[in-house]
Design a protein around this motif. Structure first.
Motif, mmCIF file in Angstrom:
data_model
loop_
_atom_site.group_PDB
_atom_site.id
_atom_site.type_symbol
_atom_site.label_atom_id
_atom_site.label_comp_id
_atom_site.label_asym_id
_atom_site.label_seq_id
_atom_site.Cartn_x
_atom_site.Cartn_y
_atom_site.Cartn_z
ATOM 1 N N LEU A 170 0.827 -1.199 0.000
ATOM 2 C CA LEU A 170 0.000 0.000 0.000
ATOM 3 C C LEU A 170 0.866 1.257 0.000
ATOM 4 O O LEU A 170 0.651 2.189 -0.788
ATOM 5 N N LEU A 171 1.882 1.278 0.851
ATOM 6 C CA LEU A 171 2.766 2.444 0.903
ATOM 7 C C LEU A 171 3.629 2.546 -0.346
ATOM 8 O O LEU A 171 3.975 3.650 -0.779
ATOM 9 N N GLU A 172 3.982 1.405 -0.937
ATOM 10 C CA GLU A 172 4.763 1.451 -2.179
ATOM 11 C C GLU A 172 3.939 2.036 -3.318
ATOM 12 O O GLU A 172 4.476 2.665 -4.228
ATOM 13 N N ALA A 173 2.612 1.811 -3.293
ATOM 14 C CA ALA A 173 1.743 2.430 -4.296
ATOM 15 C C ALA A 173 1.630 3.940 -4.073
ATOM 16 O O ALA A 173 1.436 4.705 -5.021
ATOM 17 N N PHE A 174 1.778 4.361 -2.825
ATOM 18 C CA PHE A 174 1.702 5.774 -2.469
ATOM 19 C C PHE A 174 3.040 6.480 -2.704
ATOM 20 O O PHE A 174 3.092 7.680 -2.970
ATOM 21 N N ALA A 175 4.137 5.715 -2.622
ATOM 22 C CA ALA A 175 5.492 6.289 -2.684
ATOM 23 C C ALA A 175 5.796 7.021 -3.989
ATOM 24 O O ALA A 175 6.442 8.079 -3.957
ATOM 25 N N PRO A 176 5.412 6.494 -5.193
ATOM 26 C CA PRO A 176 5.750 7.236 -6.422
ATOM 27 C C PRO A 176 5.202 8.659 -6.450
ATOM 28 O O PRO A 176 5.887 9.568 -6.934
ATOM 29 N N ALA A 177 3.987 8.848 -5.926
ATOM 30 C CA ALA A 177 3.433 10.198 -5.895
ATOM 31 C C ALA A 177 4.252 11.100 -4.983
ATOM 32 O O ALA A 177 4.494 12.276 -5.290
ATOM 33 N N VAL A 178 4.713 10.541 -3.858
ATOM 34 C CA VAL A 178 5.563 11.313 -2.954
ATOM 35 C C VAL A 178 6.892 11.635 -3.623
ATOM 36 O O VAL A 178 7.408 12.757 -3.526
ATOM 37 N N SER A 179 7.472 10.645 -4.329
ATOM 38 C CA SER A 179 8.753 10.873 -5.000
ATOM 39 C C SER A 179 8.629 11.968 -6.056
ATOM 40 O O SER A 179 9.515 12.822 -6.174
ATOM 41 N N VAL A 180 7.545 11.946 -6.803
ATOM 42 C CA VAL A 180 7.342 12.989 -7.821
ATOM 43 C C VAL A 180 7.202 14.357 -7.161
ATOM 44 O O VAL A 180 7.783 15.355 -7.627
#
Length: 697
Positions: free
Chosen positions: A417-427
């Motif tokens: 779940l957090l890995e799915a959220f992580a790309p948006a945070v990275s961007v």
């Protein structure tokens, strides 16, 4: 370090099946022979063979159960597909147990063989069911799981012993103790299945499909358990062929499976749907993107990331680790704990390069050797960790760290779940970093342009005629600011001095020393009577002050009141002198750059060169002039520059000569970036006029 996990034994499922089949075949053959040939065997022989067979079968059951427990730890955590398959086949198998073929009672080879085979099938099926359920318990365990499993083992042993005692002694009060043990097993099953969040994120179809099979297993398992508790049933007599009174244990195991099925049923029916969860994830990512787009303040973005991470998990604290371009780690935002506690975990140092890989789930810090030394001190606020790296294909921006005060708080589903959220945070972090870099570049550019304006103001705009010599200067830095410098000063006794200097290096550092040199020259010029003394005093002022590998080359031309020239060169390119006959000479004299040797050595080496009255024009320049074109068509060189100086000497004034030489240099360099700062000063002898006096610059 204490490890509460059992060591897994590397035996595959086919190995277990073959082992069970071999043991079952031997036991079934022996039981069949005993039943078929009982009348022809001596009593003592029958008893001995029966005893050996019973002990062997009982030992085989115990060893087989032990292997089931061990091998249940080998497999990965079950996904929804595996759980659905397990429930379906458990239900089918349980119904099959209820529909076992009835074998008429009585002696005979086939009677004993069929009962033994049926009992072996029931026990093998129970072992398979327990293997799947224990796999779930081990995969989603808690700190108390090892203790609870040991209690389960003791309770099963108690059920078996009580069943034996009830049969041998015939005390009815033992029945109550046996029932208590069975109830205890059910309660223990519910405790072992406490971690069940992984069952909740299902679609509507998946939820009802799983719930249907769980309900069917709960009902069929309960009915089959009741059938086994009846000692006179076909199933109970079949199981008893392997171990006396083992039907009570088999029934207890079936009740445990039924209780687990009830847990699955309640969880999936009352759990959150995957659609609702996806909607929440989408809203969280949308909100994050909106914050990143609307807020220039980094702190707002960092706090939002931490808050949303807490909302997407059951963590008690969270913080955002940022990695700078120099690979240093800092805590940008934190919630649920303080910075001192978060830093005490030393996550960047402990995990190292793993922070740039996939998500890291640490179920219990006490069991992880990397955190062994600090696990005890962090028990009050961090017993389990989830670390999710923030990166793109090439750059690591940092990591989100989630901590919980209880062990085994995070599951693989939380990481996904957090890995799915992580790309948006990275961007968002990448955009924030780009914005900060753009702002910093713009600020630096403004400062550099301001520095260029200030530096240009340090150079003289119009130099008056100095003791009969017309002087024109020009300078162009390679960057916004540079280290080249030219100026004129009045020395004591009416001697004018024209100075050209070049600080090693380029950019801000060189510009700093250039400004310092101007201040030194202004202070020392009135104290010096000739140009050599002036240069020596400049060297003494910088002796031991310059940084290592920094030096200043300069050339100073003193113009006496009578118009004669005196040149002192300190490691600078030699001047080009145009004679009245049109000949160009390179006038060189000994001298080292300022900052290379002590003043005493510098004074011994440095000499003064006097130029006679036949000199009509003198050109001073820095090495950037003769290196012009190095980045494009090739270096101009001192001989090439001398040719153009010869043409410039034919022009009527110093300004005309300087304009011509500037155009030549610009044409030679082209549009490419300058290799070095370029500075040039042209001195041309004019009609003698009244000397200009003062200290004007």
């Amino acid at each position: 370090m204490a490890d509460h996990r059992m060591e897994s034994l590397r035996l595959t499922t086919p190995s277990l099946i073959l082992l069970g089949a071999a043991i079952g075949g031997v036991h079934a053959t022996i039981r069949g022979l005993l039943e078929g040939f009982e009348r022809w065997m001596p009593e003592w022989m029958y008893q001995v063979v029966a005893l050996v067979d019973a002990l062997g079968a009982s030992a085989a059951v115990v060893v087989y159960a032990w292997l089931i427990v061990r091998t249940s730890q080998e497999r990965q955590a079950p996904d929804m597909q595996r759980i659905r398959t397990w429930l379906r086949w458990c239900t089918v198998g349980t119904i099959g147990v209820l529909l076992l073929m009835q074998v008429p009672a009585g002696p005979g080879f086939w009677h004993g063989t069929v009962l033994t085979i049926e009992g072996g099938a029931i026990l093998a099926f129970l072992g398979w069911m327990m293997h799947g359920m224990l796999n779930v318990f081990f995969s989603y365990r808690t700190a108390r799981t090892p203790i609870l499993l040991r209690v389960v083992g003791f309770a099963l042993a108690a059920v078996l012993v009580l069943a034996w005692g009830e049969r041998i002694v015939g005390i009815e009060s033992l029945e109550a103790a046996k029932v208590f043990s069975i109830v205890l097993l059910i309660v223990l099953t519910l405790l072992l299945a406490r971690r069940r969040r992984w069952l909740r994120l299902l679609s509507r179809t998946e939820r009802w499909g799983l719930a249907g099979w769980a309900a069917a297993l709960a009902i069929s398992g309960t009915v089959a358990a009741a059938n086994l508790f009846d000692g006179q049933s076909q199933q109970a007599r079949a199981v008893a062929q392997w171990m006396a009174e083992s039907s009570a244990v088999a029934g207890s195991l079936l009740l445990m499976v039924a209780a687990f099925a009830v847990v699955v049923l309640v969880t999936v029916v009352s759990g959150e749907s995957s659609a609702e969860r996806k909607e929440f994830e989408f809203d969280a990512i949308t909100f994050l993107n909106r914050v990143a787009a609307q807020h220039d303040q980094s702190e707002q973005l960092y706090e939002t990331v931490v808050t949303l991470a807490l909302g997407l998990s059951e963590a008690t604290s969270a913080w955002l680790l940022l990695r700078s371009e120099s690979s240093t780690w800092t805590i940008a935002a934190i919630a649920g704990t303080d910075r001192e506690r978060a830093e005490a975990l030393h996550i960047p140092e402990v995990l190292g390069d793993a922070l740039a890989d996939d998500a890291i789930v640490i179920p219990w810090l006490r069991e992880d050797e990397r955190f062994f030394r600090i696990a005890r001190s962090a028990e009050s606020y961090a017993q389990s960790l989830l670390v999710v790296p923030l990166r793109d294909s090439e750059v690591s921006y940092g990591a989100i760290v989630l901590a919980s005060g209880r062990p085994f708080a995070f599951e693989r589903g939380d990481a996904e779940l957090l890995e799915a959220f992580a790309p948006a945070v990275s961007v968002a972090l990448a955009n924030q970093r780009l914005m900060q870099q753009a702002i910093e570049r713009e600020r630096l550019q403004r400062e550099l342009m301001m520095g260029r304006e200030i530096q240009q103001k340090l150079l003289p705009v119009n130099i008056p005629t100095l003791n009969g010599w017309e002087v024109v200067g020009w300078s162009e830095p390679a960057y916004e600011v540079g280290g080249d410098y030219y100026d004129f000063f009045w020395l004591a006794g009416g001697t004018a001095c024209v100075l050209v200097a070049d600080v090693s290096g380029k950019g801000i550092s060189a510009a700093f020393y250039m400004a310092k040199l101007k201040g030194v020259c202004i202070a020392l010029a009135p104290l010096c009577s000739d140009v050599r003394e002036f240069v020596l005093r400049i060297h003494r002022a910088f002796d031991g002050v310059l940084e290592p590998r920094v030096y200043i080359s300069l050339i100073a031309v003193g113009i006496a009141p009578d118009g004669t020239l005196h040149v002192v060169r300190a490691g600078h390119p030699p001047p080009l002198v145009a004679r009245k006959g049109g000949r160009i000479e390179i006038q060189s004299s000994p001298g080292l750059a300022i900052g290379l040797v002590r003043t005493e050595r510098f004074a011994a080496i440095t000499e003064e060169l006097s130029l006679d009255s036949s000199s009509s024009m003198v050109v001073l320049y820095t090495d950037g002039v003769i290196e012009a074109g190095l980045n494009s068509r090739g270096e101009l060189g001192i001989s090439g520059f001398a040719e153009h100086v010869a043409r410039a000497a034919m022009l009527p004034s110093a300004r005309a000569a300087a304009v011509y030489l500037q155009s030549v240099l610009r044409q030679y360099v082209g549009d490419v970036l300058l290799h070095d700062d370029m500075t040039m000063v042209v001195l041309r002898c004019s009609t003698p006029s009244k000397a200009t006096n003062g200290t004007g610059i």
